[in-house]
Motif scaffolding. Structure first.
Motif, PDB file in Angstrom:
ATOM      1  N   ASN A  10       1.070  -1.376  -0.011  1.00 13.27           N
ATOM      2  CA  ASN A  10       0.319   0.383  -0.253  1.00 13.27           C
ATOM      3  C   ASN A  10       0.746   1.181   0.066  1.00 13.27           C
ATOM      4  OD1 ASN A  10      -2.422   1.612   0.115  1.00 13.27           O
ATOM      5  ND2 ASN A  10      -2.571   0.996   2.462  1.00 13.27           N
ATOM      6  N   SER A  11       0.396   2.032  -1.223  1.00 16.02           N
ATOM      7  CA  SER A  11       0.674   3.862  -1.309  1.00 16.02           C
ATOM      8  C   SER A  11      -0.500   4.541  -1.478  1.00 16.02           C
ATOM      9  CB  SER A  11       2.031   3.862  -2.017  1.00 16.02           C
ATOM     10  OG  SER A  11       1.654   3.556  -3.339  1.00 16.02           O
ATOM     11  N   GLU A  12       0.274   6.264  -0.723  1.00 13.77           N
ATOM     12  CA  GLU A  12      -0.519   6.635  -1.709  1.00 13.77           C
ATOM     13  C   GLU A  12      -0.731   6.635  -2.627  1.00 13.77           C
ATOM     14  OE1 GLU A  12       0.341  10.776   0.232  1.00 13.77           O
ATOM     15  OE2 GLU A  12       1.020  10.604   2.231  1.00 13.77           O
ATOM     16  N   GLN A  13       0.060   6.499  -3.480  1.00 15.74           N
ATOM     17  CA  GLN A  13       0.376   6.388  -5.093  1.00 15.74           C
ATOM     18  C   GLN A  13      -0.664   5.014  -5.589  1.00 15.74           C
ATOM     19  OE1 GLN A  13       3.375   6.675  -4.159  1.00 15.74           O
ATOM     20  NE2 GLN A  13       3.275   9.290  -3.519  1.00 15.74           N
ATOM     21  N   PRO A  51      -5.955   1.790  14.285  1.00 16.01           N
ATOM     22  CA  PRO A  51      -6.728   1.615  13.459  1.00 16.01           C
ATOM     23  C   PRO A  51      -6.698   2.738  12.497  1.00 16.01           C
ATOM     24  CG  PRO A  51      -7.630   1.190  15.466  1.00 16.01           C
ATOM     25  CD  PRO A  51      -6.293   1.322  16.037  1.00 16.01           C
ATOM     26  N   GLU A  52      -5.916   3.735  12.968  1.00 17.33           N
ATOM     27  CA  GLU A  52      -5.511   5.045  12.322  1.00 17.33           C
ATOM     28  C   GLU A  52      -4.410   4.981  11.400  1.00 17.33           C
ATOM     29  OE1 GLU A  52      -3.006   5.521  16.338  1.00 17.33           O
ATOM     30  OE2 GLU A  52      -5.328   4.981  15.778  1.00 17.33           O
ATOM     31  N   ALA A  53      -3.803   3.469  11.635  1.00 18.87           N
ATOM     32  CA  ALA A  53      -3.080   3.551  11.119  1.00 18.87           C
ATOM     33  C   ALA A  53      -3.464   2.582   9.128  1.00 18.87           C
ATOM     34  CB  ALA A  53      -1.843   2.776  11.170  1.00 18.87           C
ATOM     35  N   ALA A  54      -2.747   3.126   8.371  1.00 25.51           N
ATOM     36  CA  ALA A  54      -2.436   2.119   6.702  1.00 25.51           C
ATOM     37  C   ALA A  54      -2.336   1.558   6.728  1.00 25.51           C
ATOM     38  CB  ALA A  54      -2.309   3.678   5.711  1.00 25.51           C
ATOM     39  N   ALA A  55      -3.321  -0.028   6.323  1.00 28.63           N
ATOM     40  CA  ALA A  55      -2.786  -0.951   5.991  1.00 28.63           C
ATOM     41  C   ALA A  55      -1.265  -1.310   5.051  1.00 28.63           C
ATOM     42  CB  ALA A  55      -4.118  -1.979   5.121  1.00 28.63           C
ATOM     43  N   PRO A  56      -0.293  -1.867   6.101  1.00 28.07           N
ATOM     44  CA  PRO A  56       0.409  -2.138   4.490  1.00 28.07           C
ATOM     45  C   PRO A  56       0.852  -2.415   3.763  1.00 28.07           C
ATOM     46  CG  PRO A  56       0.821  -3.202   6.549  1.00 28.07           C
ATOM     47  CD  PRO A  56      -0.687  -3.127   6.796  1.00 28.07           C
ATOM     48  N   TYR A  57      -0.638  -3.968   3.451  1.00 29.23           N
ATOM     49  CA  TYR A  57      -0.881  -3.795   2.075  1.00 29.23           C
ATOM     50  C   TYR A  57      -2.687  -3.802   1.581  1.00 29.23           C
ATOM     51  CZ  TYR A  57       3.511  -6.814   2.858  1.00 29.23           C
ATOM     52  OH  TYR A  57       4.873  -7.136   2.838  1.00 29.23           O
ATOM     53  N   ILE A  58      -2.703  -3.272   1.006  1.00 30.18           N
ATOM     54  CA  ILE A  58      -3.978  -2.806  -0.085  1.00 30.18           C
ATOM     55  C   ILE A  58      -4.789  -4.451  -0.437  1.00 30.18           C
ATOM     56  CG2 ILE A  58      -2.667  -2.673  -2.263  1.00 30.18           C
ATOM     57  CD1 ILE A  58      -4.535   0.061  -2.766  1.00 30.18           C
ATOM     58  N   ALA A  59      -4.047  -4.803  -0.555  1.00 32.65           N
ATOM     59  CA  ALA A  59      -4.424  -6.174  -1.186  1.00 32.65           C
ATOM     60  C   ALA A  59      -3.542  -7.236  -0.836  1.00 32.65           C
ATOM     61  CB  ALA A  59      -5.005  -6.479  -2.561  1.00 32.65           C
ATOM     62  N   MET A  60      -4.239  -8.840  -0.149  1.00 32.35           N
ATOM     63  CA  MET A  60      -3.453 -10.642  -0.595  1.00 32.35           C
ATOM     64  C   MET A  60      -4.406 -10.964  -1.517  1.00 32.35           C
ATOM     65  SD  MET A  60      -1.994  -9.911   3.554  1.00 32.35           S
ATOM     66  CE  MET A  60      -3.119  -8.798   4.080  1.00 32.35           C
ATOM     67  N   ASN A  88      -3.516  -4.574 -15.519  1.00 30.07           N
ATOM     68  CA  ASN A  88      -5.153  -4.458 -15.287  1.00 30.07           C
ATOM     69  C   ASN A  88      -5.534  -4.758 -13.862  1.00 30.07           C
ATOM     70  OD1 ASN A  88      -5.019  -4.872 -17.948  1.00 30.07           O
ATOM     71  ND2 ASN A  88      -4.640  -7.342 -18.213  1.00 30.07           N
ATOM     72  N   TYR A  89      -4.986  -4.126 -12.906  1.00 23.68           N
ATOM     73  CA  TYR A  89      -5.550  -4.244 -11.612  1.00 23.68           C
ATOM     74  C   TYR A  89      -4.838  -3.736 -10.459  1.00 23.68           C
ATOM     75  CZ  TYR A  89      -3.216  -8.444  -9.963  1.00 23.68           C
ATOM     76  OH  TYR A  89      -2.398  -9.389 -10.008  1.00 23.68           O
ATOM     77  N   THR A  90      -3.658  -3.317 -11.247  1.00 27.95           N
ATOM     78  CA  THR A  90      -2.315  -3.104 -10.222  1.00 27.95           C
ATOM     79  C   THR A  90      -1.223  -1.863 -11.049  1.00 27.95           C
ATOM     80  OG1 THR A  90      -1.954  -2.855  -7.574  1.00 27.95           O
ATOM     81  CG2 THR A  90      -0.930  -4.756  -9.198  1.00 27.95           C
ATOM     82  N   ASN A  91      -1.263  -0.365  -9.732  1.00 27.23           N
ATOM     83  CA  ASN A  91       0.474   0.167 -10.110  1.00 27.23           C
ATOM     84  C   ASN A  91       0.838  -0.613  -9.579  1.00 27.23           C
ATOM     85  OD1 ASN A  91      -0.997   1.291  -8.334  1.00 27.23           O
ATOM     86  ND2 ASN A  91      -0.182   3.413  -9.099  1.00 27.23           N
ATOM     87  N   THR A  92       1.151  -1.624  -8.644  1.00 30.12           N
ATOM     88  CA  THR A  92       2.237  -2.311  -7.423  1.00 30.12           C
ATOM     89  C   THR A  92       3.003  -3.379  -7.552  1.00 30.12           C
ATOM     90  OG1 THR A  92       0.816  -3.514  -6.537  1.00 30.12           O
ATOM     91  CG2 THR A  92       0.512  -0.793  -5.811  1.00 30.12           C
ATOM     92  N   GLN A  93       3.647  -3.160  -7.668  1.00 23.20           N
ATOM     93  CA  GLN A  93       5.156  -4.295  -7.325  1.00 23.20           C
ATOM     94  C   GLN A  93       4.775  -5.406  -6.590  1.00 23.20           C
ATOM     95  OE1 GLN A  93       6.521  -5.114  -9.856  1.00 23.20           O
ATOM     96  NE2 GLN A  93       6.795  -7.790  -9.349  1.00 23.20           N
ATOM     97  N   PRO A  94       3.858  -6.350  -6.869  1.00 20.37           N
ATOM     98  CA  PRO A  94       3.162  -7.916  -6.171  1.00 20.37           C
ATOM     99  C   PRO A  94       5.085  -7.948  -4.920  1.00 20.37           C
ATOM    100  CG  PRO A  94       3.299  -8.505  -7.831  1.00 20.37           C
ATOM    101  CD  PRO A  94       3.098  -7.249  -7.940  1.00 20.37           C
ATOM    102  N   GLU A  95       4.665  -8.202  -3.868  1.00 17.18           N
ATOM    103  CA  GLU A  95       6.112  -9.119  -2.760  1.00 17.18           C
ATOM    104  C   GLU A  95       5.089 -10.969  -2.571  1.00 17.18           C
ATOM    105  OE1 GLU A  95       6.444  -7.845   0.716  1.00 17.18           O
ATOM    106  OE2 GLU A  95       6.921  -5.465  -0.177  1.00 17.18           O
ATOM    107  N   ILE A  96       6.016 -12.097  -3.402  1.00 12.35           N
ATOM    108  CA  ILE A  96       5.653 -12.699  -2.962  1.00 12.35           C
ATOM    109  C   ILE A  96       6.390 -13.747  -2.093  1.00 12.35           C
ATOM    110  CG2 ILE A  96       5.452 -15.760  -4.205  1.00 12.35           C
ATOM    111  CD1 ILE A  96       4.471 -13.187  -6.222  1.00 12.35           C
ATOM    112  N   GLN A  97       5.836 -14.793  -1.338  1.00 10.72           N
ATOM    113  CA  GLN A  97       5.613 -15.584  -0.080  1.00 10.72           C
ATOM    114  C   GLN A  97       5.464 -17.298  -0.477  1.00 10.72           C
ATOM    115  OE1 GLN A  97       6.675 -14.261   3.941  1.00 10.72           O
ATOM    116  NE2 GLN A  97       5.965 -15.976   4.715  1.00 10.72           N
ATOM    117  N   ILE A  98       6.240 -18.142  -0.464  1.00 10.22           N
ATOM    118  CA  ILE A  98       6.031 -19.012  -0.266  1.00 10.22           C
ATOM    119  C   ILE A  98       6.029 -19.805   1.065  1.00 10.22           C
ATOM    120  CG2 ILE A  98       6.164 -21.558  -1.222  1.00 10.22           C
ATOM    121  CD1 ILE A  98       6.816 -19.908  -4.140  1.00 10.22           C
ATOM    122  N   SER A  99       5.083 -20.581   1.632  1.00 10.58           N
ATOM    123  CA  SER A  99       5.192 -20.919   3.109  1.00 10.58           C
ATOM    124  C   SER A  99       4.666 -22.552   3.019  1.00 10.58           C
ATOM    125  CB  SER A  99       3.685 -20.168   4.357  1.00 10.58           C
ATOM    126  OG  SER A  99       4.556 -18.775   3.775  1.00 10.58           O
TER     127      SER A  99
END
Length: 103
Positions: A10-13, A51-60, A88-99
């Motif tokens: 997540n970010s302002e942009q 609660p007032e802090a922005a979510a670190p991730y916009i989606a997962m 087509n759905y975001t302008n962010t670069q996703p991070e990947i984790q395999i657990s």
């Protein structure tokens, strides 16, 4: 069981089309991965630790497989198609984790 988590910072942009992600991208991914993908889950960030802090991730997005080998075999032939859909759905670069799912 393993879980492949795709985290969208997540970010302002940051822009993220949750409707497209849930109704177009994830169904396409499930279709391409076939029976190797046991289930999917999508989350949208609400806030951070306070609660007032922005979510670190916009989606997962989460994909579940019986093994790492099954994920790799299912994903490899479709990687280009799946990854090329990201703009087509975001302008962010996703991070990947395999657990490894423990519980």
């Amino acid at each position: 069981m393993i879980k492949v988590s795709v985290l969208y910072p997540n970010s302002e942009q940051a822009k993220f089309n949750l409707d497209y992600y849930c109704n177009s991208h994830m169904p396409m991914v499930q279709d391409k991965l076939g029976n190797a993908c046991k289930k999917v889950a999508v989350e949208s960030g609400l806030c951070g630790a306070k609660p007032e802090a922005a979510a670190p991730y916009i989606a997962m997005g989460h994909l579940y497989f019986d093994s790492l080998a099954e994920y790799q075999q299912a994903f490899a032939p479709h990687a280009e198609d799946i990854l090329s859909d990201i703009p087509n759905y975001t302008n962010t670069q996703p991070e990947i984790q395999i657990s490894q799912v423990q519980l």
